[in-house]
Design an enzyme around this catalytic site. Structure first.
Site, PDB file in Angstrom:
ATOM      1  N   ASP A 134       2.830   1.233   0.384  1.00  0.00           N
ATOM      2  CA  ASP A 134       3.398   0.575   1.577  1.00  0.00           C
ATOM      3  C   ASP A 134       3.721   1.672   2.584  1.00  0.00           C
ATOM      4  O   ASP A 134       4.471   2.598   2.276  1.00  0.00           O
ATOM      5  CB  ASP A 134       4.662  -0.192   1.171  1.00  0.00           C
ATOM      6  N   ASP A 138      -0.074  -3.077   6.241  1.00  0.00           N
ATOM      7  CA  ASP A 138       0.337  -1.737   5.795  1.00  0.00           C
ATOM      8  C   ASP A 138       0.567  -1.646   4.293  1.00  0.00           C
ATOM      9  O   ASP A 138       1.203  -0.722   3.831  1.00  0.00           O
ATOM     10  CB  ASP A 138       1.578  -1.268   6.570  1.00  0.00           C
ATOM     11  N   GLU A 139       0.057  -2.619   3.534  1.00  0.00           N
ATOM     12  CA  GLU A 139       0.282  -2.510   2.097  1.00  0.00           C
ATOM     13  C   GLU A 139      -0.890  -2.991   1.254  1.00  0.00           C
ATOM     14  O   GLU A 139      -1.655  -3.857   1.676  1.00  0.00           O
ATOM     15  CB  GLU A 139       1.557  -3.248   1.684  1.00  0.00           C
TER      16      GLU A 139
HETATM   17  P1  TTP Z   1       6.933  -3.769   6.406  1.00  0.00           P
HETATM   18  O1  TTP Z   1       6.154  -2.906   5.478  1.00  0.00           O
HETATM   19  O2  TTP Z   1       7.707  -4.914   5.854  1.00  0.00           O
HETATM   20  O3  TTP Z   1       7.987  -2.882   7.216  1.00  0.00           O
HETATM   21  P2  TTP Z   1       7.856  -1.404   7.753  1.00  0.00           P
HETATM   22  O4  TTP Z   1       6.571  -0.772   7.364  1.00  0.00           O
HETATM   23  O5  TTP Z   1       8.164  -1.416   9.222  1.00  0.00           O
HETATM   24  O6  TTP Z   1       9.085  -0.692   7.055  1.00  0.00           O
HETATM   25  P3  TTP Z   1       9.194  -0.132   5.557  1.00  0.00           P
HETATM   26  O7  TTP Z   1       9.407   1.359   5.715  1.00  0.00           O
HETATM   27  O8  TTP Z   1      10.408  -0.804   5.020  1.00  0.00           O
HETATM   28  O9  TTP Z   1       7.942  -0.487   4.844  1.00  0.00           O
HETATM   29  O10 TTP Z   1       6.002  -4.381   7.533  1.00  0.00           O
HETATM   30  C1  TTP Z   1       4.870  -3.682   8.051  1.00  0.00           C
HETATM   31  C2  TTP Z   1       4.769  -3.899   9.546  1.00  0.00           C
HETATM   32  O11 TTP Z   1       4.688  -5.287   9.860  1.00  0.00           O
HETATM   33  C3  TTP Z   1       5.957  -3.365  10.315  1.00  0.00           C
HETATM   34  O12 TTP Z   1       5.837  -2.001  10.661  1.00  0.00           O
HETATM   35  C4  TTP Z   1       6.001  -4.255  11.526  1.00  0.00           C
HETATM   36  C5  TTP Z   1       5.391  -5.565  11.061  1.00  0.00           C
HETATM   37  N1  TTP Z   1       6.460  -6.567  10.866  1.00  0.00           N
HETATM   38  C6  TTP Z   1       6.801  -7.413  11.924  1.00  0.00           C
HETATM   39  O13 TTP Z   1       6.204  -7.321  13.018  1.00  0.00           O
HETATM   40  N2  TTP Z   1       7.789  -8.335  11.742  1.00  0.00           N
HETATM   41  C7  TTP Z   1       8.488  -8.444  10.570  1.00  0.00           C
HETATM   42  O14 TTP Z   1       9.401  -9.291  10.457  1.00  0.00           O
HETATM   43  C8  TTP Z   1       8.137  -7.551   9.474  1.00  0.00           C
HETATM   44  C9  TTP Z   1       8.898  -7.642   8.172  1.00  0.00           C
HETATM   45  C10 TTP Z   1       7.134  -6.647   9.681  1.00  0.00           C
HETATM   46 MG    MG Z   2       5.825  -0.771   5.391  1.00  0.00          MG
END
Ligand code: TTP
Ligand code: MG
Length: 381
Positions: A29, A128-129
């Protein structure tokens, strides 16, 4: 008893290939993904709380936060909160608010996912995962899996400037909880025999699929930790949550999950994208800069024993809009000259239609494996 759980099978759940190896599943992730890409493109943002915003356009401040870097998170700013609230929380923090630019993040995502697919069987579950299967490459050796994951993290940092968090475990559920365990820039390896000691202290909220609604029900029934969930009588769990969810949660809490990776059936496409040295509308120059990537792509293809039928070029303009042009051949081939000439011709068309490009790429698809002689033969006939 509703479920017939065999706890002894936990440590050595074998993989879908039936070769008796303990599975080693990874979950990757990317950290604060959209905001981190903004930092890569504008490193000054690293020093400020940075918030990626989805503006609704109604008023200057209406909309929600897409994500934020960890500096902004210290102020309680996170995905989903109103931009107006984020602004209030960051009032004295000299924060930066940038508008969301999905196509830009998509380009990073595709490059990273493509390079992951070059190495492993992959199930991508979001921008992103992804899950990836380390079993074959490691023979089920977790020390080796840890090494490969460190290497992967180093490579993504070197090539893209991005940190990520990786979890490794005997199945998808444990791998996902492991990648979430230490963020950002984490690497958590849960050896099969440590599964229960890893899971039990965690809150039930950490189990994938437990949202606010399920969490509330569990807590109303006195179930706070995964240990509590694992030991809760299965019949009672089914009564409060319904059969399907109860079975899933009971197994997950006991470290069990047989879900295979939903990998794409083989590789369906391969691509390479580069950033040009300067924005240019000179298609010969673009082709020259892209040529090493075309060679690299061809080597990958040959190494995998694949033939392609469709060639595409991708162009990203200075306004970051993404365009492509493709050509399908009569029969699949792995001929380098065909690939290279098609890319050159398609680039000329693309550039004459669009003008200057910032980035350019090449993609082959409709892939056919030579190992799969029958399907190739069918295709040819
Ligand atoms: P995530 O992997 O949930 O969040 P992240 O990568 O920003 O943070 P983390 O370090 O905790 O992994 O989500 C991936 C992307 O998806 C995030 O960068 C932005 C987008 N996203 C949104 O636009 N709205 C949301 O509510 C979420 C959860 C994510
Ligand atoms: Mg992320």
């Amino acid at each position: 008893m509703l479920f017939n759980l065999s706890k002894t099978s936990l440590n050595y759940t074998t993989n879908a290939f039936g070769d008796g190896l303990p599975r080693a599943i990874g979950h990757l992730d990317l950290d604060y993904f959209f905001a981190q890409v903004e930092e890569v493109e504008n490193p000054a943002l690293k020093n400020s709380p940075t918030v990626v915003c989805v503006y609704s356009g109604r008023t200057e401040e209406s909309g929600v936060v897409s994500t934020a870097n960890y500096r902004a998170r210290e102020f309680g700013v996170k995905s989903g909160i109103p931009i107006s609230l984020a602004k209030r929380r960051l009032k004295d923090a000299e924060a930066v608010f940038v508008p969301i630019n999905q196509p830009k993040y998509q380009v990073y995502s595709e490059r990273i996912m493509d390079s992951l697919r070059d190495e492993f069987e992959v199930e991508q579950t979001g921008i992103d995962e992804a899950f990836f299967d380390l079993t074959r490459k490691t023979g089920g050796d977790y020390a080796k899996a840890q090494e490969l994951a460190s290497e992967l993290k180093r490579r993504i940092l070197l090539e893209e400037g991005l940190t990520c968090s990786i979890g490794i475990g005997p199945n998808k559920v444990v791998a996902k909880m492991a990648s979430d365990f230490k963020k950002p820039d984490g690497l958590t390896v849960v050896w099969p025999d440590q599964t229960l000691s890893f899971l039990f202290p965690l809150s039930v909220d950490k189990v994938p699929g437990v949202g606010p609604k399920t969490s509330k029900i569990l807590k109303e029934n006195g179930i706070e930790s995964i240990r509590g969930l694992a030991g809760y009588p299965a019949e009672n769990l089914e009564r409060i949550l319904g059969r399907k969810l109860a079975i899933y949660l009971h197994k997950a809490a006991n470290g069990q999950d047989d879900e295979p990776l939903a990998t794409e059936t083989g590789v369906s496409q391969l691509s390479r994208i580069i950033t040009l040295k300067t924005d240019t509308a000179d298609s010969t120059e673009i082709f020259t800069q892209l040529s090493p990537s075309i060679k690299d792509l061809h080597e990958r293809l040959t190494a995998k024993g694949l033939f392609f039928r469709t060639v595409a070029v991708i162009g990203i303009r200075p306004d970051l809009s993404i365009h492509s042009r493709s050509r399908s051949l009569e029969t699949p081939t792995n001929d380098y000259q065909v690939l290279s000439r098609s890319a050159r011709d398609l680039l000329a068309t693309l550039v004459s239609d669009l003008g200057g490009l910032r980035r350019a790429g090449v993609r082959v698809s409709d892939l056919v494996g030579v190992a799969n002689q029958q399907s190739l033969g069918e295709f040819m006939s």
